[in-house]
Motif scaffolding. Structure first.
Motif, PDB file in Angstrom:
ATOM      1  N   ASP A  11       9.938 -58.874  26.372  1.00 42.97           N
ATOM      2  CA  ASP A  11      10.610 -60.108  26.768  1.00 42.97           C
ATOM      3  C   ASP A  11      10.505 -61.176  25.693  1.00 42.97           C
ATOM      4  OD1 ASP A  11      11.401 -59.355  29.485  1.00 42.97           O
ATOM      5  OD2 ASP A  11       9.255 -59.356  29.910  1.00 42.97           O
ATOM      6  N   VAL A  12       9.301 -61.337  25.139  1.00 44.10           N
ATOM      7  CA  VAL A  12       9.083 -62.450  24.218  1.00 44.10           C
ATOM      8  C   VAL A  12       8.122 -62.036  23.101  1.00 44.10           C
ATOM      9  CG1 VAL A  12       7.263 -63.410  25.703  1.00 44.10           C
ATOM     10  CG2 VAL A  12       8.393 -64.878  24.018  1.00 44.10           C
ATOM     11  N   SER A  13       8.500 -62.355  21.887  1.00 42.74           N
ATOM     12  CA  SER A  13       7.621 -62.183  20.724  1.00 42.74           C
ATOM     13  C   SER A  13       6.992 -63.541  20.434  1.00 42.74           C
ATOM     14  CB  SER A  13       8.419 -61.703  19.510  1.00 42.74           C
ATOM     15  OG  SER A  13       9.012 -60.453  19.753  1.00 42.74           O
ATOM     16  N   ILE A  14       5.673 -63.621  20.538  1.00 45.67           N
ATOM     17  CA  ILE A  14       4.950 -64.877  20.331  1.00 45.67           C
ATOM     18  C   ILE A  14       4.484 -64.912  18.879  1.00 45.67           C
ATOM     19  CG2 ILE A  14       3.012 -66.298  21.082  1.00 45.67           C
ATOM     20  CD1 ILE A  14       3.096 -64.670  23.748  1.00 45.67           C
ATOM     21  N   LEU A  15       4.962 -65.915  18.135  1.00 46.26           N
ATOM     22  CA  LEU A  15       4.653 -66.038  16.716  1.00 46.26           C
ATOM     23  C   LEU A  15       3.603 -67.125  16.520  1.00 46.26           C
ATOM     24  CD1 LEU A  15       8.309 -65.996  15.269  1.00 46.26           C
ATOM     25  CD2 LEU A  15       6.940 -64.090  16.149  1.00 46.26           C
ATOM     26  N   VAL A  16       2.495 -66.754  15.886  1.00 45.67           N
ATOM     27  CA  VAL A  16       1.395 -67.694  15.641  1.00 45.67           C
ATOM     28  C   VAL A  16       1.092 -67.694  14.151  1.00 45.67           C
ATOM     29  CG1 VAL A  16      -1.010 -68.279  16.139  1.00 45.67           C
ATOM     30  CG2 VAL A  16       0.421 -67.249  17.927  1.00 45.67           C
ATOM     31  N   VAL A  17       1.129 -68.859  13.536  1.00 50.09           N
ATOM     32  CA  VAL A  17       0.805 -69.013  12.119  1.00 50.09           C
ATOM     33  C   VAL A  17      -0.538 -69.720  12.014  1.00 50.09           C
ATOM     34  CG1 VAL A  17       1.479 -70.047   9.913  1.00 50.09           C
ATOM     35  CG2 VAL A  17       3.218 -69.063  11.425  1.00 50.09           C
ATOM     36  N   ASN A  80       6.697 -68.378   9.765  1.00 48.45           N
ATOM     37  CA  ASN A  80       7.367 -68.003  11.009  1.00 48.45           C
ATOM     38  C   ASN A  80       8.575 -67.104  10.738  1.00 48.45           C
ATOM     39  OD1 ASN A  80       6.336 -69.165  13.661  1.00 48.45           O
ATOM     40  ND2 ASN A  80       6.164 -70.952  12.326  1.00 48.45           N
ATOM     41  N   ASN A  81       9.310 -67.402   9.682  1.00 50.15           N
ATOM     42  CA  ASN A  81      10.418 -66.515   9.310  1.00 50.15           C
ATOM     43  C   ASN A  81       9.919 -65.108   9.041  1.00 50.15           C
ATOM     44  OD1 ASN A  81      12.230 -68.618   9.492  1.00 50.15           O
ATOM     45  ND2 ASN A  81      12.486 -68.880   7.288  1.00 50.15           N
ATOM     46  N   LEU A  82       8.784 -65.019   8.348  1.00 52.55           N
ATOM     47  CA  LEU A  82       8.204 -63.710   8.050  1.00 52.55           C
ATOM     48  C   LEU A  82       7.817 -62.988   9.331  1.00 52.55           C
ATOM     49  CD1 LEU A  82       7.017 -61.618   6.099  1.00 52.55           C
ATOM     50  CD2 LEU A  82       4.972 -63.048   5.916  1.00 52.55           C
ATOM     51  N   ALA A  83       7.138 -63.677  10.241  1.00 49.09           N
ATOM     52  CA  ALA A  83       6.755 -63.058  11.509  1.00 49.09           C
ATOM     53  C   ALA A  83       7.975 -62.603  12.295  1.00 49.09           C
ATOM     54  CB  ALA A  83       5.930 -64.048  12.338  1.00 49.09           C
ATOM     55  N   ALA A  84       9.025 -63.419  12.293  1.00 44.58           N
ATOM     56  CA  ALA A  84      10.231 -63.098  13.063  1.00 44.58           C
ATOM     57  C   ALA A  84      10.922 -61.836  12.565  1.00 44.58           C
ATOM     58  CB  ALA A  84      11.204 -64.280  13.017  1.00 44.58           C
ATOM     59  N   LEU A  93       8.961 -67.019  20.667  1.00 47.72           N
ATOM     60  CA  LEU A  93       8.201 -68.207  21.052  1.00 47.72           C
ATOM     61  C   LEU A  93       7.294 -68.597  19.901  1.00 47.72           C
ATOM     62  CD1 LEU A  93       7.269 -70.335  23.142  1.00 47.72           C
ATOM     63  CD2 LEU A  93       5.463 -68.720  23.797  1.00 47.72           C
ATOM     64  N   LEU A  94       7.534 -69.761  19.333  1.00 44.75           N
ATOM     65  CA  LEU A  94       6.635 -70.296  18.314  1.00 44.75           C
ATOM     66  C   LEU A  94       5.524 -71.048  19.029  1.00 44.75           C
ATOM     67  CD1 LEU A  94       9.197 -69.587  16.753  1.00 44.75           C
ATOM     68  CD2 LEU A  94       8.887 -71.666  15.418  1.00 44.75           C
ATOM     69  N   LEU A  95       4.286 -70.699  18.700  1.00 46.39           N
ATOM     70  CA  LEU A  95       3.132 -71.301  19.360  1.00 46.39           C
ATOM     71  C   LEU A  95       2.103 -71.668  18.302  1.00 46.39           C
ATOM     72  CD1 LEU A  95       1.945 -71.891  22.249  1.00 46.39           C
ATOM     73  CD2 LEU A  95       0.705 -69.728  22.007  1.00 46.39           C
ATOM     74  N   ASN A  96       1.726 -72.941  18.260  1.00 46.70           N
ATOM     75  CA  ASN A  96       0.725 -73.379  17.288  1.00 46.70           C
ATOM     76  C   ASN A  96      -0.629 -72.734  17.553  1.00 46.70           C
ATOM     77  OD1 ASN A  96       2.525 -75.080  15.950  1.00 46.70           O
ATOM     78  ND2 ASN A  96       1.078 -76.789  15.913  1.00 46.70           N
ATOM     79  N   LEU A 189      10.884 -72.107  22.173  1.00 43.46           N
ATOM     80  CA  LEU A 189      11.444 -70.832  22.603  1.00 43.46           C
ATOM     81  C   LEU A 189      12.931 -70.778  22.276  1.00 43.46           C
ATOM     82  CD1 LEU A 189      10.639 -68.208  24.251  1.00 43.46           C
ATOM     83  CD2 LEU A 189      11.679 -69.358  26.228  1.00 43.46           C
ATOM     84  N   MET A 190      13.359 -69.630  21.728  1.00 45.51           N
ATOM     85  CA  MET A 190      14.765 -69.444  21.360  1.00 45.51           C
ATOM     86  C   MET A 190      15.090 -67.957  21.458  1.00 45.51           C
ATOM     87  SD  MET A 190      16.592 -70.206  17.628  1.00 45.51           S
ATOM     88  CE  MET A 190      17.226 -71.850  17.926  1.00 45.51           C
ATOM     89  N   PRO A 191      16.323 -67.593  21.870  1.00 45.98           N
ATOM     90  CA  PRO A 191      16.696 -66.178  21.844  1.00 45.98           C
ATOM     91  C   PRO A 191      16.635 -65.643  20.407  1.00 45.98           C
ATOM     92  CG  PRO A 191      18.286 -67.455  23.105  1.00 45.98           C
ATOM     93  CD  PRO A 191      17.405 -68.442  22.405  1.00 45.98           C
TER      94      PRO A 191
END
Length: 355
Positions: A11-17, A80-84, A93-96, A189-191
């Protein structure tokens, strides 16, 4: 969290930098595990060349689906681009890393997005550790008027006014669903399809302003970002940026870039001049007030703003484009399917799918 090994059902990929926030990042990951129960999620962590042992602590964390350690700090946008590039979820989902998920906030935000698909961008409410409102989760876009109010001090004199303090919505307590201009990258959050169509974050941004640029570009294709108070997280804020001058120089660089990109000519030229007035007015105003009122603390603050003003050659023309690293170039090539049990690529550590 991940309920099965079907990567097509995420459902969701959570990206944490992460950058020198080892303990906070671990706490954030644990809160994701504890509070994400209804959606199928993967967690992708990028470590921006931390020096506090983050890479060693995070690479085998049970919440992490993919871990990408870097040899250089490439900033928030590019990380974040790299993680995506490795994400498989319907949503990103970008999450600090300096956040804590509360009351199934990720579940709630994804459900809100599913019920309000036309918005294309969604965010929640953020609070400080003591439960008081952290207003930085949403913003109104910068304008000549808001910049003038900042320079003259009107936004500080009338913080409750949405007229004089428009970028922060005055003292709106974030207590209802509302359409906003900007959703902060701390809980964004973004598609994934929309992210891909827009090219993700513009890599010219190192830190600050990247989500503003993305939201403004998304507006052009019909996005109407929505904020819901039902999805609430703790956001400590500023954990990886200890130096006030350093933070402000990055912020001013980002704002100069935004003015250049999104304000029409010749307004963008006037905007660049207005932006110079912000640190200049703070330096001169605090210096004068400190001398008149004999406030040593104000004199000290004025010197900080003088340092920022003296560095204007660094920030007044915005960010400069940087070359991609090898890790970024590798991520933009087709990713080979690695059979389970074999070794993944050297710069990408992939934990087994967990229940």
């Amino acid at each position: 969290m991940m309920r099965d090994c079907d990567q097509l059902d995420i459902d969701v990929s959570i990206l944490v930098v992460s950058y020198n926030t080892k303990d906070l990042t671990q706490a954030a990951l644990e809160s994701i595990q504890q509070q994400t129960r209804q959606v199928n999620a993967e967690v992708i962590v990028v470590d921006n060349a931390s020096t506090d042992g983050s890479a060693e602590a995070l690479k085998d964390h049970s919440a992490v689906s993919k871990f990408i350690p870097l040899d250089d700090n490439i900033g928030f946008a590019r990380a974040n681009n790299l993680a995506a590039e490795y994400a498989l979820g319907r949503y990103l989902l970008l999450l600090n890393p300096d956040t804590l998920v509360r009351d199934q906030a990720i579940d709630r935000l994804v459900a809100f997005a599913d019920n309000n698909k036309e918005a294309l961008i969604w965010g929640g409410r953020t609070v400080f550790a003591d439960g008081t409102l952290n207003p930085s989760s949403v913003w109104r876009q910068m304008s000549p008027w808001s910049l003038l109010c900042r320079i003259t001090g009107l936004s500080a004199l009338f913080p409750a006014s949405e007229f004089f303090n428009s970028e922060t919505f005055g003292r709106w307590p974030r207590d209802r669903v509302r359409q906003v201009d900007i959703i902060s990258g701390c809980f964004f959050l973004m598609p994934r399809t929309i992210w891909t169509a827009l090219g993700g974050f513009d890599p010219i941004f190192f830190m600050y302003g990247e989500e503003v640029d993305l939201c403004l570009r998304a507006h052009r294709i019909g996005a109407k970002p929505l904020m819901t108070p039902d999805a609430e997280i703790v956001h400590y804020g500023g954990a990886s940026e200890a130096s006030h001058p350093g933070k402000m120089i990055k912020l001013l660089s980002a704002q100069a870039t935004l003015i250049d990109r999104h304000w029409p000519y010749p307004m963008n030229i006037a905007g660049q001049k207005l932006l110079l007035g912000w640190p200049l007015s703070r330096w001169l105003g605090l210096n004068l007030a400190g001398r008149i009122l004999r406030r040593a603390d104000w004199n000290t603050k004025s010197q900080v703003w003088k340092e920022i003003w003296d560095a204007r050659h660094v920030w007044q023309f915005g960010y400069a484009k940087q070359a991609l690293t090898q890790a970024e170039r590798d991520a933009q090539t087709p990713i080979p399917v690695v059979p389970r049990g074999s070794s993944p690529a050297s710069n990408l550590e992939v934990n087994p799918c967990r229940n």
